[in-house]
Design a protein around this motif. Sequence first.
Motif, mmCIF file in Angstrom:
data_model
loop_
_atom_site.group_PDB
_atom_site.id
_atom_site.type_symbol
_atom_site.label_atom_id
_atom_site.label_comp_id
_atom_site.label_asym_id
_atom_site.label_seq_id
_atom_site.Cartn_x
_atom_site.Cartn_y
_atom_site.Cartn_z
ATOM 1 N N GLY A 264 35.186 -15.357 -2.361
ATOM 2 C CA GLY A 264 35.901 -14.316 -3.091
ATOM 3 C C GLY A 264 35.089 -13.800 -4.278
ATOM 4 N N TYR A 265 34.444 -14.719 -4.983
ATOM 5 C CA TYR A 265 33.659 -14.315 -6.146
ATOM 6 C C TYR A 265 32.397 -13.567 -5.748
ATOM 7 C CZ TYR A 265 36.255 -15.794 -10.184
ATOM 8 O OH TYR A 265 37.194 -15.842 -11.178
ATOM 9 N N LEU A 266 31.847 -13.933 -4.591
ATOM 10 C CA LEU A 266 30.691 -13.198 -4.088
ATOM 11 C C LEU A 266 31.105 -11.751 -3.818
ATOM 12 C CD1 LEU A 266 27.850 -13.005 -3.018
ATOM 13 C CD2 LEU A 266 28.631 -13.937 -0.842
ATOM 14 N N TYR A 267 32.245 -11.595 -3.171
ATOM 15 C CA TYR A 267 32.752 -10.255 -2.884
ATOM 16 C C TYR A 267 33.023 -9.483 -4.173
ATOM 17 C CZ TYR A 267 35.821 -6.545 -1.297
ATOM 18 O OH TYR A 267 36.393 -5.319 -1.080
ATOM 19 N N LYS A 268 33.664 -10.161 -5.121
ATOM 20 C CA LYS A 268 33.961 -9.498 -6.401
ATOM 21 C C LYS A 268 32.686 -9.041 -7.107
ATOM 22 C CE LYS A 268 38.368 -11.595 -7.609
ATOM 23 N NZ LYS A 268 39.092 -10.332 -7.397
ATOM 24 N N THR A 269 31.666 -9.919 -7.080
ATOM 25 C CA THR A 269 30.398 -9.547 -7.709
ATOM 26 C C THR A 269 29.826 -8.309 -7.027
ATOM 27 O OG1 THR A 269 30.019 -11.896 -8.046
ATOM 28 C CG2 THR A 269 28.157 -10.445 -8.442
ATOM 29 N N LEU A 270 29.878 -8.346 -5.683
ATOM 30 C CA LEU A 270 29.338 -7.244 -4.892
ATOM 31 C C LEU A 270 29.980 -5.913 -5.281
ATOM 32 C CD1 LEU A 270 27.348 -7.024 -2.471
ATOM 33 C CD2 LEU A 270 29.350 -6.976 -0.991
ATOM 34 N N ILE A 271 31.307 -5.888 -5.443
ATOM 35 C CA ILE A 271 31.972 -4.618 -5.732
ATOM 36 C C ILE A 271 31.977 -4.309 -7.231
ATOM 37 C CG2 ILE A 271 33.455 -4.685 -3.681
ATOM 38 C CD1 ILE A 271 35.746 -5.590 -5.541
ATOM 39 N N GLY A 272 31.280 -5.157 -8.006
ATOM 40 C CA GLY A 272 31.104 -4.832 -9.420
ATOM 41 C C GLY A 272 32.269 -5.206 -10.320
ATOM 42 N N PHE B 191 32.610 -7.653 -12.166
ATOM 43 C CA PHE B 191 32.223 -8.292 -13.429
ATOM 44 C C PHE B 191 31.327 -7.403 -14.289
ATOM 45 C CE2 PHE B 191 32.698 -11.809 -10.285
ATOM 46 C CZ PHE B 191 33.880 -12.319 -10.796
ATOM 47 N N ARG B 192 31.240 -6.135 -13.925
ATOM 48 C CA ARG B 192 30.409 -5.235 -14.731
ATOM 49 C C ARG B 192 31.030 -5.015 -16.099
ATOM 50 N NH1 ARG B 192 26.226 -2.459 -12.371
ATOM 51 N NH2 ARG B 192 26.208 -2.388 -10.110
ATOM 52 N N GLY B 193 30.194 -4.661 -17.049
ATOM 53 C CA GLY B 193 30.711 -4.377 -18.395
ATOM 54 C C GLY B 193 30.907 -5.643 -19.191
ATOM 55 N N GLU B 194 31.540 -5.487 -20.331
ATOM 56 C CA GLU B 194 31.724 -6.591 -21.270
ATOM 57 C C GLU B 194 32.651 -7.657 -20.668
ATOM 58 O OE1 GLU B 194 30.679 -7.181 -24.333
ATOM 59 O OE2 GLU B 194 32.271 -8.263 -25.408
ATOM 60 N N MET B 195 32.141 -8.897 -20.519
ATOM 61 C CA MET B 195 33.012 -9.964 -20.024
ATOM 62 C C MET B 195 33.557 -10.767 -21.196
ATOM 63 S SD MET B 195 33.504 -9.968 -16.821
ATOM 64 C CE MET B 195 34.337 -11.523 -16.635
ATOM 65 N N THR B 196 34.876 -10.814 -21.309
ATOM 66 C CA THR B 196 35.471 -11.666 -22.335
ATOM 67 C C THR B 196 36.205 -12.802 -21.621
ATOM 68 O OG1 THR B 196 37.512 -10.415 -22.248
ATOM 69 C CG2 THR B 196 35.882 -9.725 -23.880
ATOM 70 N N TRP B 197 36.591 -13.805 -22.404
ATOM 71 C CA TRP B 197 37.336 -14.913 -21.822
ATOM 72 C C TRP B 197 38.628 -14.406 -21.198
ATOM 73 C CZ3 TRP B 197 36.976 -19.630 -20.025
ATOM 74 C CH2 TRP B 197 38.139 -20.341 -19.804
ATOM 75 N N ALA B 198 39.339 -13.552 -21.924
ATOM 76 C CA ALA B 198 40.632 -13.073 -21.425
ATOM 77 C C ALA B 198 40.455 -12.339 -20.095
ATOM 78 C CB ALA B 198 41.277 -12.153 -22.460
ATOM 79 N N PRO C 238 30.907 -16.234 -14.748
ATOM 80 C CA PRO C 238 30.732 -14.781 -14.953
ATOM 81 C C PRO C 238 30.365 -14.434 -16.398
ATOM 82 C CG PRO C 238 32.675 -15.192 -13.644
ATOM 83 C CD PRO C 238 32.194 -16.541 -14.124
ATOM 84 N N LEU C 239 30.828 -15.250 -17.347
ATOM 85 C CA LEU C 239 30.508 -14.976 -18.753
ATOM 86 C C LEU C 239 29.011 -15.091 -19.005
ATOM 87 C CD1 LEU C 239 33.322 -17.068 -20.517
ATOM 88 C CD2 LEU C 239 33.277 -14.594 -20.168
ATOM 89 N N ILE C 240 28.420 -16.147 -18.465
ATOM 90 C CA ILE C 240 26.991 -16.345 -18.738
ATOM 91 C C ILE C 240 26.143 -15.391 -17.890
ATOM 92 C CG2 ILE C 240 26.625 -18.287 -17.119
ATOM 93 C CD1 ILE C 240 25.142 -18.160 -20.584
ATOM 94 N N ILE C 241 26.601 -15.139 -16.671
ATOM 95 C CA ILE C 241 25.846 -14.224 -15.802
ATOM 96 C C ILE C 241 25.783 -12.835 -16.443
ATOM 97 C CG2 ILE C 241 25.905 -13.003 -13.583
ATOM 98 C CD1 ILE C 241 26.929 -15.669 -12.356
ATOM 99 N N SER C 242 26.891 -12.423 -17.083
ATOM 100 C CA SER C 242 26.907 -11.088 -17.695
ATOM 101 C C SER C 242 25.961 -10.994 -18.885
ATOM 102 C CB SER C 242 28.328 -10.727 -18.118
ATOM 103 O OG SER C 242 28.671 -11.425 -19.300
ATOM 104 N N LYS C 243 25.530 -12.148 -19.381
ATOM 105 C CA LYS C 243 24.607 -12.132 -20.516
ATOM 106 C C LYS C 243 23.150 -12.229 -20.096
ATOM 107 C CE LYS C 243 27.449 -13.449 -24.353
ATOM 108 N NZ LYS C 243 28.764 -13.335 -23.693
ATOM 109 N N LEU C 244 22.904 -12.184 -18.790
ATOM 110 C CA LEU C 244 21.522 -12.264 -18.316
ATOM 111 C C LEU C 244 21.028 -10.879 -17.940
ATOM 112 C CD1 LEU C 244 21.911 -15.396 -16.072
ATOM 113 C CD2 LEU C 244 20.214 -15.186 -17.874
ATOM 114 N N PRO C 245 19.742 -10.626 -18.181
ATOM 115 C CA PRO C 245 19.201 -9.347 -17.705
ATOM 116 C C PRO C 245 19.285 -9.319 -16.173
ATOM 117 C CG PRO C 245 17.461 -10.796 -18.566
ATOM 118 C CD PRO C 245 18.757 -11.466 -18.848
ATOM 119 N N GLY C 246 19.630 -8.194 -15.625
ATOM 120 C CA GLY C 246 19.784 -8.126 -14.158
ATOM 121 C C GLY C 246 20.979 -8.919 -13.688
ATOM 122 N N GLY C 247 22.021 -8.950 -14.515
ATOM 123 C CA GLY C 247 23.178 -9.787 -14.220
ATOM 124 C C GLY C 247 23.805 -9.542 -12.854
#
Length: 454
Positions: free
Chosen positions: A117-125, A127-134, A301-310
């Motif tokens: 499910g998370y692979l699919y979610k990543t694929l469709i974007g 987790f793009r943009g600012e990821m917060t805990w909430a 997803p929080l840490i991935i969003s902080k990597l270049p080429g996330g």
Amino acid sequence: MANDGLNTRGNWGSKLAFIFAASGSAIGLGSIWRFPIMVGLNGGAVFVFAYLLAVILIGFPLMLTELTIGRHTQKNPVGAFKALRPGTPWKLVGYTGVVTGICILSYYSVIAGWSVGYLYKTLIGAFRGEMTWARSDQIFSSFTSNPLQVLICFLLVIILTTYVISKGVKGGIERWSKILMPMLFILIIIMAIRALTLKGAGPGVSFYLKPDFSKINPKLFFYAVGQAFFSLSLGMGTMITYGSYISKDDNLSSSAGWVCFSTTLVALLAGIIIFPTLFATPGINPQDFQANTGLMFQVFPLIISKLPGGYIFGLLFFILLLVAALTSTISLLEVPTAFLIDEHNWKREKAAAVIGTAAFLLGIPSALSSGASPFLTRIDLMMKMDLVFGNIMLAVGGLFITIFVAYVWGIPQALKEISHGNRSFKIKPLWIFSVKILAPLAIIAILIFTIILA
Ligand code: TRP
């Protein structure tokens, strides 16, 4: 190197091939998803400390023991006990392992489904943009409370696993692990470095690595031993089955050592990613990571969003996580399948399909217990399954396996098997002490304490 895996019921292609396959079984959601949950539940660094002790003093010796039984008998767990002590109830240890394996497979595949499910979610974007805990928390809970999504992902994992197993161990297990596991390892290291360099990572590092010994209690050791067994695939005969394919020339103790080392390293790194990231993220409080099954899925997803080429990084990570999970589900399904093939002459395809279906049906309630069904969620069914099968039954299995080797089959017989491919078994005293005394006593003590304290 003639390294194409297994020759019928012969050998792994080489010692390295075995190490990769066994590490593939061991490294998986147990280290990346379950270990951080256990650390959060049991007070941080003290648990890490207890886990390391459990791996070295009990896990490693038990792995060597299982491999020895497997290589000696060349059989699945039920067949192995039947061969060594025919006509006695010892085969029940094997049967218990088979049942435990199916039960673990059932809920483990649900979590592996979350990775789909998370692979699919990543694929469709998603987790793009600012990821917060909430936001991360919200994505997770809306995913797991959607019954259809969760069940479809779960089913996909079961189908993939069954497919690989029905094609046979040779092409199945090994091809996956050789290239992809090292890649996963590299990604994990990159994330760990990023996590450590986050602003505000300090308190997370202390929580994770600076033990507060006042938090020591018997339950912690129960969970530490359970986690060691779970992450090393011990206590239900996986390593008996895998050992049955090892060649007589291989050194069992160094093979076991490598598997324990690589698995523990991945678990430690997973914690280095989770806790600093968690503590550096605004808006969380300690309840968020105590006994929280979603921990890994909320934090990564929080840490991935902080990597270049996330985006690409995230895709790659969830693909590799899924592969790591699949090499483990494959090993869980292989034990009951090998049992039906060897002991009841079933065809491989039929055995895999029947057990796969059983695991799916059995796993449905677990799949619905993270939000989809209010009742199952309230009783936290998945974590109950994990407590019973992932902790208690593995510990009971490990207990009987050590007692069997120490007092029934006999240390000298086992030593003779170990000596093939290993003339100078250097850690012999540690192994004998653990199998005869430490492991059985520790497991009994832990089980009793837990029952009294429960
Ligand atoms: N060790 C695997 C993991 O950590 C899970 C697993 C595979 C397992 N086979 C097992 C656990 C046998 C217990 C017993 O992801």
